[in-house]
Write a protein that holds these residues in place. Structure first.
Motif, mmCIF file in Angstrom:
data_model
loop_
_atom_site.group_PDB
_atom_site.id
_atom_site.type_symbol
_atom_site.label_atom_id
_atom_site.label_comp_id
_atom_site.label_asym_id
_atom_site.label_seq_id
_atom_site.Cartn_x
_atom_site.Cartn_y
_atom_site.Cartn_z
ATOM 1 N N GLN A 234 6.240 7.583 -0.051
ATOM 2 C CA GLN A 234 6.021 6.836 -1.277
ATOM 3 C C GLN A 234 7.334 6.377 -1.898
ATOM 4 O OE1 GLN A 234 3.297 8.907 -3.791
ATOM 5 N NE2 GLN A 234 1.742 8.993 -2.211
ATOM 6 N N THR A 235 8.426 7.001 -1.556
ATOM 7 C CA THR A 235 9.714 6.570 -2.089
ATOM 8 C C THR A 235 10.536 5.814 -1.057
ATOM 9 O OG1 THR A 235 10.744 8.671 -1.484
ATOM 10 C CG2 THR A 235 9.829 8.495 -3.711
ATOM 11 N N SER A 236 10.132 5.865 0.198
ATOM 12 C CA SER A 236 10.893 5.160 1.236
ATOM 13 C C SER A 236 10.145 3.899 1.656
ATOM 14 C CB SER A 236 11.109 6.071 2.442
ATOM 15 O OG SER A 236 9.901 6.207 3.161
ATOM 16 N N ARG A 237 10.742 3.166 2.565
ATOM 17 C CA ARG A 237 10.143 1.924 3.049
ATOM 18 C C ARG A 237 9.329 2.154 4.307
ATOM 19 N NH1 ARG A 237 12.662 -3.094 2.012
ATOM 20 N NH2 ARG A 237 12.420 -3.470 4.223
ATOM 21 N N ASP A 238 9.227 3.385 4.777
ATOM 22 C CA ASP A 238 8.562 3.673 6.037
ATOM 23 C C ASP A 238 7.059 3.800 5.849
ATOM 24 O OD1 ASP A 238 8.512 4.027 8.726
ATOM 25 O OD2 ASP A 238 9.059 6.136 8.681
ATOM 26 N N PHE A 239 6.320 3.538 6.906
ATOM 27 C CA PHE A 239 4.877 3.734 6.935
ATOM 28 C C PHE A 239 4.536 4.232 8.316
ATOM 29 C CE2 PHE A 239 0.611 2.446 8.077
ATOM 30 C CZ PHE A 239 -0.120 2.904 6.994
ATOM 31 N N SER A 240 3.608 5.158 8.375
ATOM 32 C CA SER A 240 3.106 5.667 9.641
ATOM 33 C C SER A 240 1.596 5.673 9.573
ATOM 34 C CB SER A 240 3.631 7.084 9.870
ATOM 35 O OG SER A 240 2.994 7.644 10.995
ATOM 36 N N ILE A 241 0.972 5.528 10.705
ATOM 37 C CA ILE A 241 -0.485 5.502 10.752
ATOM 38 C C ILE A 241 -1.085 6.800 10.199
ATOM 39 C CG2 ILE A 241 -0.757 6.379 13.082
ATOM 40 C CD1 ILE A 241 -2.900 4.123 13.401
ATOM 41 N N GLU A 242 -0.322 7.877 10.271
ATOM 42 C CA GLU A 242 -0.799 9.142 9.718
ATOM 43 C C GLU A 242 -0.933 9.077 8.188
ATOM 44 O OE1 GLU A 242 1.577 9.122 12.150
ATOM 45 O OE2 GLU A 242 0.462 10.096 13.758
ATOM 46 N N ASP A 243 -0.302 8.092 7.557
ATOM 47 C CA ASP A 243 -0.404 7.916 6.110
ATOM 48 C C ASP A 243 -1.711 7.238 5.704
ATOM 49 O OD1 ASP A 243 2.152 8.994 5.765
ATOM 50 O OD2 ASP A 243 3.087 7.048 6.074
ATOM 51 N N LEU A 244 -2.436 6.697 6.674
ATOM 52 C CA LEU A 244 -3.690 6.007 6.384
ATOM 53 C C LEU A 244 -4.818 7.026 6.265
ATOM 54 C CD1 LEU A 244 -4.947 3.112 6.194
ATOM 55 C CD2 LEU A 244 -5.575 3.404 8.589
ATOM 56 N N HIS B 280 -12.493 4.829 5.863
ATOM 57 C CA HIS B 280 -12.819 3.435 5.574
ATOM 58 C C HIS B 280 -13.642 2.886 6.739
ATOM 59 C CE1 HIS B 280 -12.387 -0.857 4.767
ATOM 60 N NE2 HIS B 280 -12.126 -0.495 3.518
ATOM 61 N N PRO B 281 -14.700 2.104 6.451
ATOM 62 C CA PRO B 281 -15.560 1.630 7.537
ATOM 63 C C PRO B 281 -14.909 0.611 8.474
ATOM 64 C CG PRO B 281 -16.257 0.716 5.421
ATOM 65 C CD PRO B 281 -15.183 1.719 5.134
ATOM 66 N N VAL B 282 -13.911 -0.130 8.006
ATOM 67 C CA VAL B 282 -13.288 -1.169 8.833
ATOM 68 C C VAL B 282 -11.835 -0.844 9.160
ATOM 69 C CG1 VAL B 282 -12.635 -3.608 8.920
ATOM 70 C CG2 VAL B 282 -14.814 -2.941 7.910
ATOM 71 N N ILE B 283 -11.087 -0.410 8.171
ATOM 72 C CA ILE B 283 -9.655 -0.162 8.333
ATOM 73 C C ILE B 283 -9.487 1.267 8.840
ATOM 74 C CG2 ILE B 283 -7.402 -0.226 7.218
ATOM 75 C CD1 ILE B 283 -8.784 -1.967 5.024
ATOM 76 N N THR B 284 -9.448 1.396 10.135
ATOM 77 C CA THR B 284 -9.382 2.727 10.751
ATOM 78 C C THR B 284 -8.068 2.902 11.483
ATOM 79 O OG1 THR B 284 -10.388 1.954 12.818
ATOM 80 C CG2 THR B 284 -11.897 2.745 11.078
ATOM 81 N N ARG B 285 -7.734 4.139 11.725
ATOM 82 C CA ARG B 285 -6.537 4.418 12.518
ATOM 83 C C ARG B 285 -6.679 3.834 13.915
ATOM 84 N NH1 ARG B 285 -4.887 10.620 10.769
ATOM 85 N NH2 ARG B 285 -4.539 10.107 8.582
ATOM 86 N N GLU B 286 -7.891 3.889 14.441
ATOM 87 C CA GLU B 286 -8.132 3.351 15.788
ATOM 88 C C GLU B 286 -7.856 1.849 15.833
ATOM 89 O OE1 GLU B 286 -10.377 5.311 14.136
ATOM 90 O OE2 GLU B 286 -10.015 7.148 15.283
ATOM 91 N N ALA B 287 -8.247 1.127 14.765
ATOM 92 C CA ALA B 287 -8.004 -0.318 14.726
ATOM 93 C C ALA B 287 -6.503 -0.605 14.707
ATOM 94 C CB ALA B 287 -8.685 -0.939 13.507
ATOM 95 N N LEU B 288 -5.764 0.151 13.904
ATOM 96 C CA LEU B 288 -4.321 -0.062 13.837
ATOM 97 C C LEU B 288 -3.634 0.390 15.126
ATOM 98 C CD1 LEU B 288 -3.474 0.835 10.127
ATOM 99 C CD2 LEU B 288 -3.816 -1.419 11.156
ATOM 100 N N GLU B 289 -4.126 1.464 15.731
ATOM 101 C CA GLU B 289 -3.554 1.906 17.007
ATOM 102 C C GLU B 289 -3.782 0.861 18.087
ATOM 103 O OE1 GLU B 289 -5.390 5.765 17.399
ATOM 104 O OE2 GLU B 289 -3.579 6.765 16.696
ATOM 105 N N SER B 290 -4.915 0.177 18.040
ATOM 106 C CA SER B 290 -5.195 -0.899 18.990
ATOM 107 C C SER B 290 -4.198 -2.039 18.805
ATOM 108 C CB SER B 290 -6.626 -1.394 18.794
ATOM 109 O OG SER B 290 -6.879 -2.503 19.600
ATOM 110 N N LEU B 291 -3.883 -2.350 17.561
ATOM 111 C CA LEU B 291 -2.892 -3.375 17.263
ATOM 112 C C LEU B 291 -1.510 -2.950 17.777
ATOM 113 C CD1 LEU B 291 -2.284 -6.078 15.886
ATOM 114 C CD2 LEU B 291 -1.983 -4.809 13.755
ATOM 115 N N ALA B 292 -1.166 -1.684 17.584
ATOM 116 C CA ALA B 292 0.118 -1.169 18.076
ATOM 117 C C ALA B 292 0.175 -1.231 19.601
ATOM 118 C CB ALA B 292 0.335 0.265 17.599
ATOM 119 N N GLU B 293 -0.938 -0.898 20.240
ATOM 120 C CA GLU B 293 -0.981 -0.946 21.704
ATOM 121 C C GLU B 293 -0.761 -2.379 22.191
ATOM 122 O OE1 GLU B 293 -4.227 -0.177 25.222
ATOM 123 O OE2 GLU B 293 -4.333 1.069 23.431
#
Length: 156
Positions: free
Chosen positions: A100-110, A114-127
């Motif tokens: 929250q104080t840095s500029r970093d984001f990790s999927i573990e922060d999600l 949520h019905p649409v915004i899932t870790r799996e969806a973002l992991e697919s984008l990363a892949e």
């Protein structure tokens, strides 16, 4: 045109700078149980990702645009992939506090749920980002991708 490439390159750099804060904001909306607000933010962010990918593979994009797009893909890969190892609750809480104080984001922060915004969806984008980067490296930047294939991948 050189001036168009410069503008496009700056646009991709701006997209790179806004990705992490956008993902953090989406994550916060989900954590606050504002699913509608999260979805309103998520759609433009995904359109932004798609737009940068189109710039990467556009035949008329200059080297500056492509270089900025590759950096953007690196950010997508880092932000949207799992760290691959389980963290203790204390480590996760400490990481969230620091995030929250840095500029970093990790999927573990999600947050989950949520019905649409899932870790799996973002992991697919990363892949997809990692696969694209790997392909660019293997082909030494000489990749030619059919625009129809690109749209199929982005919609799939």
């Amino acid at each position: 045109d050189t001036s168009e490439d410069a503008v496009a390159s700056r646009g991709v750099i701006a997209a790179s700078a806004s990705l992490r804060p956008s993902l953090r904001h989406i994550s916060q909306k989900i954590q606050d149980a504002d699913d509608r607000g999260a979805a309103k933010l998520y759609s433009p962010v995904m359109k932004m990702v798609e737009g940068v990918l189109k710039k990467l593979f556009a035949p008329d994009s200059g080297d500056g645009v492509r270089a900025a797009a590759v950096k953007f893909l690196e950010i997508v890969a880092v932000c949207c992939s799992s760290k691959g190892q389980q963290q203790s609750d204390r480590q996760q809480n400490e990481r969230r506090r620091k995030t929250q104080t840095s500029r970093d984001f990790s999927i573990e922060d999600l947050p989950e749920g949520h019905p649409v915004i899932t870790r799996e969806a973002l992991e697919s984008l990363a892949e997809y980002a990692v696969t694209t980067l790997r392909g660019l490296v293997m082909m030494a930047g000489q990749v030619k991708i059919d625009n129809n294939l690109l749209s199929d991948v982005m919609l799939g």
